[in-house]
Motif scaffolding. Structure first.
Motif, PDB file in Angstrom:
ATOM      1  N   GLU A 206       0.826  -1.200   0.000  1.00  0.00           N
ATOM      2  CA  GLU A 206       0.000   0.000   0.000  1.00  0.00           C
ATOM      3  C   GLU A 206       0.865   1.257   0.000  1.00  0.00           C
ATOM      4  OE1 GLU A 206      -3.441   2.434   0.053  1.00  0.00           O
ATOM      5  OE2 GLU A 206      -3.010   0.404  -0.626  1.00  0.00           O
ATOM      6  N   HIS A 207       1.970   1.236   0.716  1.00  0.00           N
ATOM      7  CA  HIS A 207       2.888   2.366   0.663  1.00  0.00           C
ATOM      8  C   HIS A 207       3.368   2.601  -0.774  1.00  0.00           C
ATOM      9  CE1 HIS A 207       3.279   1.698   5.080  1.00  0.00           C
ATOM     10  NE2 HIS A 207       3.524   2.993   5.102  1.00  0.00           N
ATOM     11  N   GLU A 208       3.690   1.543  -1.451  1.00  0.00           N
ATOM     12  CA  GLU A 208       4.129   1.668  -2.841  1.00  0.00           C
ATOM     13  C   GLU A 208       3.023   2.276  -3.709  1.00  0.00           C
ATOM     14  OE1 GLU A 208       6.508  -1.175  -5.946  1.00  0.00           O
ATOM     15  OE2 GLU A 208       4.667  -2.000  -5.090  1.00  0.00           O
ATOM     16  N   ARG A 209       1.792   1.795  -3.530  1.00  0.00           N
ATOM     17  CA  ARG A 209       0.669   2.314  -4.310  1.00  0.00           C
ATOM     18  C   ARG A 209       0.434   3.802  -4.017  1.00  0.00           C
ATOM     19  NH1 ARG A 209      -1.312  -3.084  -3.109  1.00  0.00           N
ATOM     20  NH2 ARG A 209      -2.419  -2.393  -1.219  1.00  0.00           N
ATOM     21  N   LEU A 210       0.552   4.201  -2.768  1.00  0.00           N
ATOM     22  CA  LEU A 210       0.329   5.600  -2.399  1.00  0.00           C
ATOM     23  C   LEU A 210       1.410   6.511  -2.987  1.00  0.00           C
ATOM     24  CD1 LEU A 210      -0.715   5.137   1.335  1.00  0.00           C
ATOM     25  CD2 LEU A 210      -2.200   5.834  -0.552  1.00  0.00           C
ATOM     26  N   ALA A 211       2.654   6.044  -2.972  1.00  0.00           N
ATOM     27  CA  ALA A 211       3.733   6.849  -3.550  1.00  0.00           C
ATOM     28  C   ALA A 211       3.517   7.050  -5.045  1.00  0.00           C
ATOM     29  CB  ALA A 211       5.075   6.183  -3.290  1.00  0.00           C
ATOM     30  N   ALA A 213       0.580   6.965  -6.561  1.00  0.00           N
ATOM     31  CA  ALA A 213      -0.587   7.843  -6.688  1.00  0.00           C
ATOM     32  C   ALA A 213      -0.222   9.312  -6.464  1.00  0.00           C
ATOM     33  CB  ALA A 213      -1.663   7.424  -5.688  1.00  0.00           C
ATOM     34  N   ALA A 214       0.786   9.570  -5.622  1.00  0.00           N
ATOM     35  CA  ALA A 214       1.216  10.941  -5.347  1.00  0.00           C
ATOM     36  C   ALA A 214       2.107  11.503  -6.450  1.00  0.00           C
ATOM     37  CB  ALA A 214       1.943  11.007  -4.015  1.00  0.00           C
ATOM     38  N   GLY A 215       2.491  10.660  -7.401  1.00  0.00           N
ATOM     39  CA  GLY A 215       3.266  11.141  -8.536  1.00  0.00           C
ATOM     40  C   GLY A 215       4.748  10.860  -8.493  1.00  0.00           C
ATOM     41  N   PHE A 216       5.196   9.978  -7.607  1.00  0.00           N
ATOM     42  CA  PHE A 216       6.608   9.627  -7.547  1.00  0.00           C
ATOM     43  C   PHE A 216       6.979   8.626  -8.639  1.00  0.00           C
ATOM     44  CE2 PHE A 216       6.304  11.344  -3.240  1.00  0.00           C
ATOM     45  CZ  PHE A 216       7.542  11.937  -3.072  1.00  0.00           C
ATOM     46  N   ASP A 217       8.234   8.663  -9.032  1.00  0.00           N
ATOM     47  CA  ASP A 217       8.807   7.703  -9.967  1.00  0.00           C
ATOM     48  C   ASP A 217       9.702   6.726  -9.215  1.00  0.00           C
ATOM     49  OD1 ASP A 217       7.622   8.801 -12.210  1.00  0.00           O
ATOM     50  OD2 ASP A 217       9.390   9.993 -12.776  1.00  0.00           O
ATOM     51  N   ALA A 218      10.095   5.657  -9.935  1.00  0.00           N
ATOM     52  CA  ALA A 218      11.078   4.701  -9.413  1.00  0.00           C
ATOM     53  C   ALA A 218      10.734   4.255  -7.998  1.00  0.00           C
ATOM     54  CB  ALA A 218      12.480   5.306  -9.456  1.00  0.00           C
ATOM     55  N   VAL A 219       9.467   3.911  -7.789  1.00  0.00           N
ATOM     56  CA  VAL A 219       9.002   3.503  -6.461  1.00  0.00           C
ATOM     57  C   VAL A 219       9.285   2.020  -6.250  1.00  0.00           C
ATOM     58  CG1 VAL A 219       7.042   3.412  -4.885  1.00  0.00           C
ATOM     59  CG2 VAL A 219       7.161   5.221  -6.624  1.00  0.00           C
ATOM     60  N   SER A 220       9.843   1.684  -5.122  1.00  0.00           N
ATOM     61  CA  SER A 220      10.060   0.276  -4.794  1.00  0.00           C
ATOM     62  C   SER A 220      10.095   0.106  -3.288  1.00  0.00           C
ATOM     63  CB  SER A 220      11.366  -0.249  -5.406  1.00  0.00           C
ATOM     64  OG  SER A 220      12.482   0.433  -4.876  1.00  0.00           O
ATOM     65  N   PHE A 221       9.922  -1.126  -2.834  1.00  0.00           N
ATOM     66  CA  PHE A 221      10.017  -1.415  -1.408  1.00  0.00           C
ATOM     67  C   PHE A 221      10.753  -2.721  -1.203  1.00  0.00           C
ATOM     68  CE2 PHE A 221       6.133  -3.751  -2.469  1.00  0.00           C
ATOM     69  CZ  PHE A 221       6.263  -4.921  -1.725  1.00  0.00           C
ATOM     70  N   TYR A 281       7.691  -5.264   8.356  1.00  0.00           N
ATOM     71  CA  TYR A 281       8.554  -4.087   8.461  1.00  0.00           C
ATOM     72  C   TYR A 281       9.340  -3.985   7.166  1.00  0.00           C
ATOM     73  CZ  TYR A 281      11.939  -0.768  10.455  1.00  0.00           C
ATOM     74  OH  TYR A 281      12.705   0.347  10.714  1.00  0.00           O
ATOM     75  N   GLY A 282       9.479  -2.782   6.667  1.00  0.00           N
ATOM     76  CA  GLY A 282      10.241  -2.646   5.439  1.00  0.00           C
ATOM     77  C   GLY A 282      10.616  -1.218   5.136  1.00  0.00           C
ATOM     78  N   ALA A 283      11.242  -1.051   3.984  1.00  0.00           N
ATOM     79  CA  ALA A 283      11.690   0.258   3.523  1.00  0.00           C
ATOM     80  C   ALA A 283      11.062   0.556   2.172  1.00  0.00           C
ATOM     81  CB  ALA A 283      13.206   0.296   3.415  1.00  0.00           C
ATOM     82  N   VAL A 284      10.807   1.828   1.948  1.00  0.00           N
ATOM     83  CA  VAL A 284      10.233   2.310   0.693  1.00  0.00           C
ATOM     84  C   VAL A 284      11.110   3.445   0.184  1.00  0.00           C
ATOM     85  CG1 VAL A 284       8.187   3.286  -0.430  1.00  0.00           C
ATOM     86  CG2 VAL A 284       7.916   1.779   1.569  1.00  0.00           C
ATOM     87  N   ARG A 285      11.360   3.438  -1.108  1.00  0.00           N
ATOM     88  CA  ARG A 285      12.105   4.553  -1.714  1.00  0.00           C
ATOM     89  C   ARG A 285      11.364   4.997  -2.967  1.00  0.00           C
ATOM     90  NH1 ARG A 285      17.086   0.825  -3.971  1.00  0.00           N
ATOM     91  NH2 ARG A 285      15.898  -0.180  -5.641  1.00  0.00           N
ATOM     92  N   ALA A 286      11.504   6.273  -3.294  1.00  0.00           N
ATOM     93  CA  ALA A 286      10.854   6.824  -4.476  1.00  0.00           C
ATOM     94  C   ALA A 286      11.569   8.114  -4.861  1.00  0.00           C
ATOM     95  CB  ALA A 286       9.370   7.079  -4.206  1.00  0.00           C
TER      96      ALA A 286
END
Length: 292
Positions: A206-211, A213-221, A281-286
């Motif tokens: 869901e964090h990935e989907r939200l990022a 949706a907010a317009g970020f590129d290169a999103v991964s977790f 638990y994890g990390a998200v980058r965008a």
């Protein structure tokens, strides 16, 4: 969540961290977050905590690709542990925000003690109603703070505003498994949320989907559940020291209010959540897109 409800939540978070600041620092040092181990490693006791928590910071830096010398906004900076690494080892300029005035004061003290006060400053401010201009930062860093923010799409949107084109958002967060929970799983999650003053958990997906949706590129977790679960080993977490002295716990509750007891109750709940796979638990980058 309404503005009034958000204000009430923020006040509760501030009270919780003001109340428990010295407990966290006494038990866990400057890093009020999980540790990181290779799969199969076991903690050797509380003395190893700094090594493991330091490693989590380094892992997030590596995963997100934080460049040395970046201008960083540290959202939910705590007492400044990660920011001191970013300002010291990486030569970043860090501005930390926290809802807790006591945390901000202690973080500034620690920056002075570490000799990085010119590159690391901390203020009491709500990250969602901040006063920073557009495109102020190269990096937004949020290590175990996003769980306290109820509107996570609004968070990603606001952080995108603050980032320069090509800037990076780096998040490490408590989360829950993706999909619908059973009644028993929901009960466990609700107890964790209550004791840790958090409105909800989102899954890493869901964090990935939200990022996005907010317009970020290169999103991964990345899922680090297996790497951090040892943080809630009763001996390693060092909460046993207080659990064995029930009278001390009651004295703390009378002195500071019952909210402080959430500090002690969270450990067994988090351990059960990780063991059953309900909590993750994890990390998200965008990356914020670069203008054409």
């Amino acid at each position: 969540m309404t503005a009034d409800a958000s204000s009430v939540l923020n006040a509760a978070v501030e009270r919780y961290y003001d109340t428990t600041l010295d407990l966290y620092e006494e038990l866990w040092g400057e890093h009020v977050h999980h540790g990181f181990w290779d799969p199969g490693e076991r903690p050797q006791g509380g003395a190893e905590r700094k090594e493991a928590t330091d490693r989590l910071v380094r892992e997030l830096v590596a995963f997100a690709g934080i460049p040395a010398g970046s201008r960083v906004l540290d959202v939910g900076c705590g007492i400044g542990g990660p920011a001191l690494y970013l300002a010291g080892e990486l030569g970043c300029t860090v501005e930390g925000v926290t809802l807790s005035a006591d945390q901000a004061k202690r973080a500034n003290e620690k920056a002075r003690e570490a000799g990085v006060a010119e590159r690391a400053t901390f203020i009491q401010q709500d990250a969602m109603t901040n006063t920073f201009p557009d495109e102020s930062f190269d990096v937004v860093w949020a290590l175990e703070s996003l769980m306290h923010i109820p509107d996570r799409l609004a968070f990603f949107t606001e952080m995108k505003r603050l980032l320069r084109p090509g800037g990076t958002i780096a998040i490490a967060t408590w989360s829950q498994k993706d999909g619908e929970l059973t009644a028993e799983e929901t009960k466990l999650v609700d107890l964790v949320l209550k004791h840790q003053v958090m409105p909800s958990f989102s899954s890493l997906e869901e964090h990935e989907r939200l990022a996005v949706a907010a317009g970020f590129d290169a999103v991964s977790f990345v899922d680090w559940t297996e790497n951090v679960a040892n943080s809630w080993d009763p001996e390693f977490a060092m909460i046993k020291r207080f659990e064995k002295g029930r009278s001390l716990m009651m004295d703390l509750a009378r002195e500071r209010g019952v909210d402080v007891l959430g500090f002690f109750y969270a450990g067994p709940l988090m351990l059960k959540g990780f063991e059953t796979g309900v909590l993750t638990y994890g990390a998200v980058r965008a990356t914020k897109p670069v203008r054409a």
